[in-house]
Design an enzyme around this catalytic site. Sequence first.
Site, PDB file in Angstrom:
ATOM      1  N   THR A 172       0.835  -1.215   0.000  1.00 10.50           N
ATOM      2  CA  THR A 172       0.000   0.000   0.000  1.00 10.50           C
ATOM      3  C   THR A 172       0.861   1.253   0.000  1.00 10.50           C
ATOM      4  O   THR A 172       0.346   2.355  -0.146  1.00 10.50           O
ATOM      5  CB  THR A 172      -0.936   0.054   1.234  1.00 10.50           C
ATOM      6  OG1 THR A 172      -0.129  -0.095   2.418  1.00 10.50           O
ATOM      7  CG2 THR A 172      -1.981  -1.034   1.199  1.00 10.50           C
ATOM      8  N   ILE A 198       8.171  -8.096   5.430  1.00 12.36           N
ATOM      9  CA  ILE A 198       8.756  -8.354   6.761  1.00 12.36           C
ATOM     10  C   ILE A 198       8.680  -9.836   7.141  1.00 12.36           C
ATOM     11  O   ILE A 198       9.300 -10.258   8.103  1.00 12.36           O
ATOM     12  CB  ILE A 198       8.125  -7.481   7.883  1.00 12.36           C
ATOM     13  CG1 ILE A 198       6.594  -7.598   7.885  1.00 12.36           C
ATOM     14  CG2 ILE A 198       8.580  -6.040   7.784  1.00 12.36           C
ATOM     15  CD1 ILE A 198       5.954  -7.065   9.163  1.00 12.36           C
ATOM     16  N   ALA A 208       2.243  -3.145   8.119  1.00 10.32           N
ATOM     17  CA  ALA A 208       1.120  -3.974   8.565  1.00 10.32           C
ATOM     18  C   ALA A 208       0.057  -4.029   7.486  1.00 10.32           C
ATOM     19  O   ALA A 208      -0.018  -3.147   6.616  1.00 10.32           O
ATOM     20  CB  ALA A 208       0.500  -3.399   9.845  1.00 10.32           C
ATOM     21  N   GLN A 209      -0.756  -5.060   7.566  1.00 12.61           N
ATOM     22  CA  GLN A 209      -2.012  -5.106   6.822  1.00 12.61           C
ATOM     23  C   GLN A 209      -2.935  -4.191   7.617  1.00 12.61           C
ATOM     24  O   GLN A 209      -3.215  -4.456   8.794  1.00 12.61           O
ATOM     25  CB  GLN A 209      -2.494  -6.560   6.795  1.00 12.61           C
ATOM     26  CG  GLN A 209      -3.647  -6.874   5.875  1.00 12.61           C
ATOM     27  CD  GLN A 209      -4.921  -6.092   6.140  1.00 12.61           C
ATOM     28  OE1 GLN A 209      -5.308  -5.232   5.334  1.00 12.61           O
ATOM     29  NE2 GLN A 209      -5.579  -6.365   7.248  1.00 12.61           N
ATOM     30  N   TYR A 269      -8.363  -7.551  12.627  1.00 15.48           N
ATOM     31  CA  TYR A 269      -7.296  -6.538  12.628  1.00 15.48           C
ATOM     32  C   TYR A 269      -6.950  -6.137  14.071  1.00 15.48           C
ATOM     33  O   TYR A 269      -5.775  -6.054  14.433  1.00 15.48           O
ATOM     34  CB  TYR A 269      -7.739  -5.322  11.810  1.00 15.48           C
ATOM     35  CG  TYR A 269      -6.815  -4.139  11.929  1.00 15.48           C
ATOM     36  CD1 TYR A 269      -5.616  -4.082  11.224  1.00 15.48           C
ATOM     37  CD2 TYR A 269      -7.137  -3.056  12.753  1.00 15.48           C
ATOM     38  CE1 TYR A 269      -4.762  -2.985  11.335  1.00 15.48           C
ATOM     39  CE2 TYR A 269      -6.298  -1.961  12.871  1.00 15.48           C
ATOM     40  CZ  TYR A 269      -5.116  -1.929  12.166  1.00 15.48           C
ATOM     41  OH  TYR A 269      -4.278  -0.846  12.282  1.00 15.48           O
ATOM     42  N   LYS A 279      -3.329  -6.704  15.725  1.00 11.60           N
ATOM     43  CA  LYS A 279      -2.507  -5.585  16.207  1.00 11.60           C
ATOM     44  C   LYS A 279      -2.180  -5.765  17.690  1.00 11.60           C
ATOM     45  O   LYS A 279      -1.156  -5.298  18.165  1.00 11.60           O
ATOM     46  CB  LYS A 279      -3.232  -4.238  16.019  1.00 11.60           C
ATOM     47  CG  LYS A 279      -3.378  -3.771  14.589  1.00 11.60           C
ATOM     48  CD  LYS A 279      -2.072  -3.663  13.817  1.00 11.60           C
ATOM     49  CE  LYS A 279      -1.189  -2.534  14.263  1.00 11.60           C
ATOM     50  NZ  LYS A 279       0.038  -2.445  13.427  1.00 11.60           N
ATOM     51  N   PHE A 299     -21.423   4.952   6.475  1.00  9.66           N
ATOM     52  CA  PHE A 299     -21.960   3.670   6.940  1.00  9.66           C
ATOM     53  C   PHE A 299     -22.626   3.874   8.304  1.00  9.66           C
ATOM     54  O   PHE A 299     -22.035   4.467   9.194  1.00  9.66           O
ATOM     55  CB  PHE A 299     -20.848   2.629   7.024  1.00  9.66           C
ATOM     56  CG  PHE A 299     -20.305   2.255   5.670  1.00  9.66           C
ATOM     57  CD1 PHE A 299     -20.980   1.350   4.863  1.00  9.66           C
ATOM     58  CD2 PHE A 299     -19.142   2.841   5.185  1.00  9.66           C
ATOM     59  CE1 PHE A 299     -20.501   1.025   3.598  1.00  9.66           C
ATOM     60  CE2 PHE A 299     -18.653   2.523   3.927  1.00  9.66           C
ATOM     61  CZ  PHE A 299     -19.342   1.616   3.130  1.00  9.66           C
ATOM     62  N   ARG A 359     -21.341  -1.286   9.146  1.00  7.28           N
ATOM     63  CA  ARG A 359     -20.522  -2.491   8.957  1.00  7.28           C
ATOM     64  C   ARG A 359     -20.241  -3.130  10.320  1.00  7.28           C
ATOM     65  O   ARG A 359     -19.941  -2.423  11.283  1.00  7.28           O
ATOM     66  CB  ARG A 359     -19.204  -2.130   8.262  1.00  7.28           C
ATOM     67  CG  ARG A 359     -19.425  -1.576   6.855  1.00  7.28           C
ATOM     68  CD  ARG A 359     -18.137  -1.143   6.216  1.00  7.28           C
ATOM     69  NE  ARG A 359     -17.512  -0.034   6.943  1.00  7.28           N
ATOM     70  CZ  ARG A 359     -16.513   0.700   6.472  1.00  7.28           C
ATOM     71  NH1 ARG A 359     -15.999   0.431   5.288  1.00  7.28           N
ATOM     72  NH2 ARG A 359     -15.998   1.681   7.176  1.00  7.28           N
TER      73      ARG A 359
HETATM   74  N1  LIG Z   1      -3.904   5.137   9.859  1.00  3.01           N
HETATM   75  C1  LIG Z   1      -4.410   4.964  11.076  1.00  3.01           C
HETATM   76  O1  LIG Z   1      -5.392   5.617  11.444  1.00  3.01           O
HETATM   77  C2  LIG Z   1      -3.804   3.973  12.031  1.00  3.01           C
HETATM   78  C3  LIG Z   1      -4.409   3.836  13.291  1.00  3.01           C
HETATM   79  C4  LIG Z   1      -3.861   2.931  14.191  1.00  3.01           C
HETATM   80  C5  LIG Z   1      -2.725   2.219  13.863  1.00  3.01           C
HETATM   81  N2  LIG Z   1      -2.167   2.352  12.627  1.00  3.01           N
HETATM   82  C6  LIG Z   1      -0.968   1.561  12.318  1.00  3.01           C
HETATM   83  O2  LIG Z   1       0.033   2.410  11.780  1.00  3.01           O
HETATM   84  C7  LIG Z   1       0.843   1.674  10.844  1.00  3.01           C
HETATM   85  C8  LIG Z   1       0.934   2.434   9.528  1.00  3.01           C
HETATM   86  O3  LIG Z   1      -0.373   2.553   8.967  1.00  3.01           O
HETATM   87  P1  LIG Z   1      -0.713   3.552   7.777  1.00  3.01           P
HETATM   88  O4  LIG Z   1      -2.038   4.133   8.051  1.00  3.01           O
HETATM   89  O5  LIG Z   1       0.439   4.445   7.527  1.00  3.01           O
HETATM   90  O6  LIG Z   1      -0.933   2.535   6.577  1.00  3.01           O
HETATM   91  P2  LIG Z   1      -0.136   2.344   5.203  1.00  3.01           P
HETATM   92  O7  LIG Z   1      -0.845   1.240   4.482  1.00  3.01           O
HETATM   93  O8  LIG Z   1       0.004   3.643   4.505  1.00  3.01           O
HETATM   94  O9  LIG Z   1       1.288   1.881   5.697  1.00  3.01           O
HETATM   95  C9  LIG Z   1       1.672   0.535   5.869  1.00  3.01           C
HETATM   96  C10 LIG Z   1       2.953   0.326   5.091  1.00  3.01           C
HETATM   97  O10 LIG Z   1       3.421  -0.980   5.346  1.00  3.01           O
HETATM   98  C11 LIG Z   1       3.746  -1.624   4.125  1.00  3.01           C
HETATM   99  N3  LIG Z   1       3.517  -3.054   4.342  1.00  3.01           N
HETATM  100  C12 LIG Z   1       2.347  -3.677   4.576  1.00  3.01           C
HETATM  101  N4  LIG Z   1       2.534  -4.990   4.810  1.00  3.01           N
HETATM  102  C13 LIG Z   1       3.881  -5.190   4.729  1.00  3.01           C
HETATM  103  C14 LIG Z   1       4.711  -6.327   4.879  1.00  3.01           C
HETATM  104  N5  LIG Z   1       4.184  -7.541   5.162  1.00  3.01           N
HETATM  105  N6  LIG Z   1       6.048  -6.193   4.705  1.00  3.01           N
HETATM  106  C15 LIG Z   1       6.582  -4.963   4.423  1.00  3.01           C
HETATM  107  N7  LIG Z   1       5.844  -3.854   4.272  1.00  3.01           N
HETATM  108  C16 LIG Z   1       4.510  -3.957   4.435  1.00  3.01           C
HETATM  109  C17 LIG Z   1       2.824  -1.002   3.086  1.00  3.01           C
HETATM  110  O11 LIG Z   1       3.319  -1.084   1.762  1.00  3.01           O
HETATM  111  C18 LIG Z   1       2.758   0.449   3.586  1.00  3.01           C
HETATM  112  O12 LIG Z   1       3.772   1.244   3.024  1.00  3.01           O
HETATM  113  C19 LIG Z   1       0.201   0.296  10.731  1.00  3.01           C
HETATM  114  O13 LIG Z   1       0.921  -0.583  11.565  1.00  3.01           O
HETATM  115  C20 LIG Z   1      -1.209   0.505  11.277  1.00  3.01           C
HETATM  116  O14 LIG Z   1      -1.725  -0.674  11.835  1.00  3.01           O
HETATM  117  C21 LIG Z   1      -2.679   3.223  11.697  1.00  3.01           C
END
Ligand SMILES: NC(=O)c1ccc[n+]([C@@H]2O[C@H](COP(=O)([O-])OP(=O)(O)OC[C@H]3O[C@@H](n4cnc5c(N)ncnc54)[C@H](O)[C@@H]3O)[C@@H](O)[C@H]2O)c1
Length: 300
Positions: free
Chosen positions: A35, A52, A74-75, A140, A144, A200, A264
């Site tokens: 992503t 990872i 993360a996913q 999820y 987490k 939603f 949802r």
């Molecule tokens: N955005 C939010 O509101 C939010 C809230 C709580 C926690 N988080 C956490 O913050 C972190 C970043 O989230 P984000 O919103 O920036 O999302 P994002 O999708 O923009 O970032 C995730 C990144 O991880 C990479 N990635 C995913 N799976 C991978 C893997 N298996 N190996 C290597 N790279 C991988 C993706 O390519 C992406 O660049 C995540 O751990 C998410 O759970 C985000």
Amino acid sequence: MKVLVTGGAGFIGSHIVDLLIDEGYQPVVVDNLSTGNLGFLHEKVPFYKENITSSNLEAIFAKERPDIVIHHAAQVDVSQSIQNPYDDAVSNIIGTIQLLDCCIKFKVKKFIYASSCAVYGDAGDLSINEGYPIQPISFYGISKYTPELYIKRFQQLYGLTYTILRYANVYGPRQTPKGEGGVVSIFREQLKDNKQPIIFGDGQQTRDFVYVKDVARANILALKKGQNEIFNIGCNTKTNINDLFKLMNTMTKKQLLPKYKPQRKEDIRFSQLNNNKATQLLGWKPKYDLTSGLEDTIFD
Ligand SMILES: NC(=O)c1ccc[n+]([C@@H]2O[C@H](COP(=O)([O-])OP(=O)(O)OC[C@H]3O[C@@H](n4cnc5c(N)ncnc54)[C@H](O)[C@@H]3O)[C@@H](O)[C@H]2O)c1
């Protein structure tokens, strides 16, 4: 000091990398670009396109020898976790365990982990602190939270220092209209394209919106503080989705009306994170309120 940022080409991770550079640290990024977007990354930052969960991870640690790991890969899509819990768990749980193994093997000094308010599940219409019971309602949320348990045990068994940051709903520039916190970026796209936005449920569900640059700053503070602690990173405010939409409609000078679809099952109803502990021990307070953060996001 060298800091390996997993997920550093993603929304939050890339803002952390920018701030690390500004503060004189040496970031290195591992990201599989599932992503993420290479365009978000500073051109001078060493980058490894890698999963990872890959066995190549160890070679990256051997070459780069990071002092600290900031783990954001993360996913991140809650609905996706319901459709495909296996892949969600492999990325979020197994991926984190593999990173922790590498940290021990290569004597990393600290592990900073991006956790989520999703671990609390449906908390009711309350401001909750870090001691609130863990009751995730999505896979999820489970995937987490489980790494938090591994991180704590790795600390007890091998002395790996950690800080766990449980984020509220993060928003800001570079967020794609996907993922768990994506409602601001979804509305932004729809308002830009004059498309009717979808809400939603009844839109009365609340979220605690925190601006991405404040979140990046929490990570920088955690490089040196908050040893072996868990922190909520949110604004301790609640905004319902109808009000968020009205505010964004007004700011963009649009008059679109949302379309309502059934709620949802995986969506929590209320979310508001008490941030007193982060203020006291990390010295962190959000600098952006929703209006100032939205101005930066909408007009970016
Ligand atoms: N955005 C939010 O509101 C939010 C809230 C709580 C926690 N988080 C956490 O913050 C972190 C970043 O989230 P984000 O919103 O920036 O999302 P994002 O999708 O923009 O970032 C995730 C990144 O991880 C990479 N990635 C995913 N799976 C991978 C893997 N298996 N190996 C290597 N790279 C991988 C993706 O390519 C992406 O660049 C995540 O751990 C998410 O759970 C985000």
